[in-house]
Scaffold this motif. Structure first.
Motif, PDB file in Angstrom:
ATOM      1  N   LYS A 145       7.115  -0.932  10.541  1.00 23.57           N
ATOM      2  CA  LYS A 145       7.942  -0.249   9.548  1.00 23.57           C
ATOM      3  C   LYS A 145       7.229  -0.101   8.215  1.00 23.57           C
ATOM      4  O   LYS A 145       7.444   0.878   7.493  1.00 23.57           O
ATOM      5  N   SER A 146       6.376  -1.072   7.894  1.00 25.26           N
ATOM      6  CA  SER A 146       5.699  -1.031   6.596  1.00 25.26           C
ATOM      7  C   SER A 146       4.733   0.138   6.472  1.00 25.26           C
ATOM      8  O   SER A 146       4.265   0.444   5.372  1.00 25.26           O
ATOM      9  N   ILE A 147       4.449   0.789   7.580  1.00 25.74           N
ATOM     10  CA  ILE A 147       3.496   1.901   7.523  1.00 25.74           C
ATOM     11  C   ILE A 147       4.061   3.076   6.728  1.00 25.74           C
ATOM     12  O   ILE A 147       3.329   3.897   6.183  1.00 25.74           O
ATOM     13  N   TRP A 148       5.429   3.131   6.634  1.00 28.94           N
ATOM     14  CA  TRP A 148       6.053   4.244   5.935  1.00 28.94           C
ATOM     15  C   TRP A 148       6.218   3.971   4.443  1.00 28.94           C
ATOM     16  O   TRP A 148       6.584   4.864   3.689  1.00 28.94           O
ATOM     17  N   ASP A 149       5.953   2.730   4.015  1.00 26.24           N
ATOM     18  CA  ASP A 149       6.073   2.414   2.586  1.00 26.24           C
ATOM     19  C   ASP A 149       5.060   3.231   1.791  1.00 26.24           C
ATOM     20  O   ASP A 149       3.864   3.264   2.130  1.00 26.24           O
ATOM     21  N   ASN A 150       5.550   3.848   0.731  1.00 29.47           N
ATOM     22  CA  ASN A 150       4.671   4.631  -0.134  1.00 29.47           C
ATOM     23  C   ASN A 150       3.888   5.675   0.669  1.00 29.47           C
ATOM     24  O   ASN A 150       2.718   5.958   0.413  1.00 29.47           O
TER      25      ASN A 150
END
Length: 846
Positions: free
Chosen positions: A50-55
């Motif tokens: 999920k963190s891949i979509w941050d920023n």
């Protein structure tokens, strides 16, 4: 370094298939880079985190290599992505969402299982410059890939491609790698703008692989000459292999003469004999290799891939034991499989006229056919089991290199035909043998590259060189300088020198002439009669060398002012130290030249050496790691500031020729006494690395490695299967070893303390680097690197998964293991730097 937009690209060692992609955003500061680059490599991921979509709007680079991804749903949301690394995953279907990454400049999607790429992906990637698709299952490329107009680098090696027509029209393409596919014809338009091209491992006929090996200059020259005239020829290199006295020469000569030819034992092959045989429009370049073990060390100089191998098996001396099968059959099949795994092998049972009865012959044939089939099946099953073991591990992505190696080996197609029985005393059997060879050799399923399209000028040049030789315009020994050959009027008109060189390279690679342009001291020498050069090899590489030295006539010794005592020393040094004096070499070579009516002192000097200049033969032997210069004399040093009788003479240039010195042949050494005396005992504190070779260490590999490494480390001690090197205070041992029936080469360094550990690792790397150079010649090998646990009696080991990155590039990705110590599965703990080069490897213990 190449620059693509604002990306600085560093690619290391593409030849080894390592090619670490570490692109850096050179124009960004450290904090800004942290926001724009995301590293998820080696996380055992099955889906995108999920963190891949941050920023996500600011992300320009994502590294997802070495995971277990089968798809990358949602990747299109990263609209500003410039670099994406999906290599070494489990992707089967090419991600169509990639078409929406319009800013993408660099894409790594190699080492997956992709079989097909849909249309309408690449036309939308107008900024894509670098694409790596190697090691997948691609059968064809999408027809619209040529609309990817910014593409400058493309690697599609290790796939199943049959043509490259889809690439025509890529105006900016510069680097193209297509090795190990199923390509036969290459379009001429493809080579207009390329600056790098590699296509080895394909059944090429237009242009032939022998042309492609010469590089882009030779390929372009080939197509230019092809426009004037062309012809399709059928040609195959046919190698006759087998044990000593198995009947190879009888088969070869009978095949040539079309009737039985008896070969006496005294007339058996020494070294290699070459014959060119024309049969029904097929040109057979027959190479008859001697069967005695002493000659094996030179076979690698002449054996080439995609060959037709005739394996002679003496049925009269064959029995039904495993030992007999190994000696007469499996040894040869194994070495062929390691060296030329894409060849066709025809086993031929010989000497059947000496077998007691037909029932005995039939029983032996059935035994050989059965054991051969079991041998090949067992190898295939072993590769499958190894692959399943790696796939069933906790994290298969960490073993992607090994799985790629296994897949590469399974893709090779060594074809072993049924055993053919031939009574070489019967004309009807010789006719049957000839018909059988023609039928099998012209079967395109066996040898797809037997047909080749050549410019007409190729054959004209070859024919005119032979005419010049027959008309005595070239010396009968066949050695001519390149300059003289270029100056000779060829093909009724002036020829571009570069075109002629292109033709000479092709003739060299198919074995018609010999021209070693990559050896500086030999680049001006062209041997238009390879048989003469081979005769020089067999003057000193032979099974009866001691007798040859002992038989040197007394008058020859007197002429050279040599005593019988000296000759006795030559024999003793050869038998005990595997060392052959240069003066003895000179006499033996001159004796061989006399047999060829070439008794000329100048020729001997050119071939052996004179003054300080080494001859062509010595340069070749050293270049192909057959021998090693050895200093045997102990003379005064005239440059010494004072008289010092105990000081050894050391020539300022170690490459010069010294008539009073000698050459060592490591393969002939009989013990390890000198090495053991220098090394002492193995200790648990030694730095210790094992490099395993499956199914076995190739014959001659270790001794060639020793010659290669001794040339780099001049302080060395050599033994039968061990060698010791010194660099400063660092002492390193290299030896062959068998562990649980697995063959490995062990590298050990004496523990010199914390300050010397990096130097020890550097020596390990240099030795392993030289192993890598050699292993390129044996494509049928599987290799593993382990560090054994240092506890006495412990059988645990630490596997190196990314050792090729370290060996090839000298550095690797920072280790994900931060511990100062590592613990094996038996609970023994050791400093990490004694197991791996610190900071270069992520690791665990098996």
């Amino acid at each position: 370094m190449e620059v693509y937009g604002n990306l600085s690209v560093i690619a290391t060692c593409p030849f080894m298939g390592v090619e670490r992609s570490d692109y850096v955003l050179s124009c960004l500061g450290p904090n800004e880079q942290g926001k724009r680059e995301k590293d998820y490599a080696e996380r055992k991921l099955k889906t995108l985190p999920k963190s891949i979509w941050d920023n996500n709007k600011n992300v320009t680079k994502i590294d997802l290599q070495k995971n277990r991804l089968k798809h990358v749903h949602g990747i299109s949301q990263l609209a500003n992505l410039a670099e994406l690394n999906l290599s070494r995953n489990e992707i089967v279907d090419f991600p169509q969402e990639i078409r929406d990454l319009h800013q993408l400049k660099t894409l790594y999607i190699n080492q997956n299982n992709i079989k097909c790429i849909p249309l309408d992906v690449f036309p939308s990637l107008q900024n894509l410059q670098f694409l790596k698709l190697s090691t997948n299952r691609l059968v064809e490329l999408p027809s619209d890939i040529n609309q990817c107009q910014s593409l400058t680098y493309l690697n599609v090696s290790n796939n199943c491609l049959k043509d490259l027509q889809a690439l025509v029209g890529l105006a900016k393409l510069q680097d193209l790698y297509v090795e190990k596919n199923r390509l036969t014809d290459l379009p001429e338009e493809l080579f207009e703008n390329l600056t790098m091209f590699k296509a080895t491992g394909n059944p090429l006929r237009k242009p032939p692989e022998e042309v492609c090996v010469g590089g882009l200059k030779d390929i372009r020259s080939y197509f230019t000459m092809l426009r004037d005239s062309s012809s399709t020829i059928k040609s195959v290199k046919t190698m006759f292999l087998g044990s000593s006295m198995a009947g190879k020469s009888t088969l070869c000569r009978s095949f040539d003469k079309c009737h039985p030819v008896k070969v006496d034992e005294a007339d058996r092959t020494v070294g290699i004999e070459i014959k060119e045989v024309e049969k029904r429009g097929v040109r057979f370049l027959c190479w008859d290799f001697a069967g005695q073990e002493e000659y094996y060390i030179t076979h690698h100089v002449f054996i080439t891939p995609q060959a037709f191998v005739i394996l002679a098996i003496d049925l009269s001396s064959y029995d039904l034991t495993d030992e007999s099968f190994k000696e007469h059959v499996s040894f040869w099949i194994s070495n062929i499989q390691l060296r030329v795994p894409d060849s066709v092998v025809l086993p031929v049972g010989t000497h059947i006229d000496l077998c007691p009865d037909k029932m005995d012959i039939d029983q032996k044939k059935k035994d050989i056919d059965s054991k051969l089939q079991c041998m090949l099946t067992e190898r295939e099953e072993t590769l499958q089991q190894l692959n399943k073991k790696l796939q069933g591990s906790d994290d298969p992505s960490l073993y992607s290199d090994q799985m790629d190696e296994l897949r590469r080996l399974r893709d090779y197609n060594l074809k072993v035909l049924d055993l053919l029985l031939v009574d070489c005393t019967k004309p009807e059997d010789i006719q049957m043998f000839q018909d059988h060879i023609l039928r099998e050799a012209t079967n395109k399923e066996n040898l797809p590259s037997i047909e080749r399209t050549l410019p007409g000028i190729y054959q004209e040049v070859e024919g005119e060189i032979q005419d010049l030789l027959q008309n005595d315009e070239i010396p009968q020994h066949g050695r001519v300088t390149l300059s003289d050959l270029l100056n000779i009027h060829i093909s009724q008109g002036d020829m571009n020198p570069e075109n002629l060189k292109c033709i000479l390279r092709y003739l060299h690679r198919i074995g018609v002439i010999v021209w070693y342009e990559d050896i500086p001291s030999l680049k001006e020498d062209v041997f238009v009669k390879p048989s003469v050069l081979i005769s020089l090899f067999k003057a000193i590489i032979r099974h009866d060398l001691v007798k040859q030295i002992q038989d040197i006539p007394k008058q020859e010794l007197c002429r050279r002012r040599i005593l019988n005592k000296h000759r006795e020393t030559w024999v003793t040094d050869y038998v005990e130290k595997a060392t052959l004096h240069n003066m003895a070499i000179s006499i033996l070579v001159q004796k061989e030249l006399k047999k060829l009516d070439l008794d000329d002192e100048d020729i001997v000097d050119e071939i052996v050496g004179k003054g300080s200049r080494p001859g062509s033969l010595m340069c070749l032997l050293q270049h192909f790691e057959v021998c090693l210069p050895a200093k045997i004399a102990s003379q005064l040093n005239p440059e010494a500031p004072e008289f010092r009788p105990s000081r050894r003479w050391v020539h300022p240039n170690p490459d010069v020729y010294d008539p009073d010195s000698a050459c060592m042949f490591p393969s002939y050494l009989k013990n390890n006494d000198t090495v053991l005396k220098m090394w002492g005992e193995d200790k648990l504190s030694d730095l210790n690395v094992h490099r395993y070779f499956s199914p076995e260490i190739p014959y001659g590999f270790f001794h060639r490695l020793i010659v290669k490494t001794c040339s780099f480390y001049p302080v060395h001690w050599v033994g039968k299967d061990q060698c010791c090197f010194r660099s400063g205070n660092t002492l390193t041992l290299v030896k062959t070893k068998t562990v649980n029936e697995d063959q490995c080469i062990e590298i050990r360094c004496k523990d010199q303390g914390q300050d010397e550990i990096q130097k020890s690792w550097q020596m390990v790397r240099e030795i392993m680097n030289r192993m890598d150079e050699l292993t390129q010649e044996w494509p049928g090998l599987v290799q593993y690197v382990h560090t054994p646990c240092k506890e006495h009696g412990c059988s645990a080991y630490f596997p190196w998964r990314d050792w090729k990155d370290w060996v090839c590039a000298g550095s690797g990705k920072n280790s994900s293991v931060q511990e100062e110590k590592m613990t094996c599965n038996n609970g023994h703990t050791r400093r990490t730097e004694l197991i791996y080069p610190t900071g270069l490897f992520s690791s665990d213990c098996t």
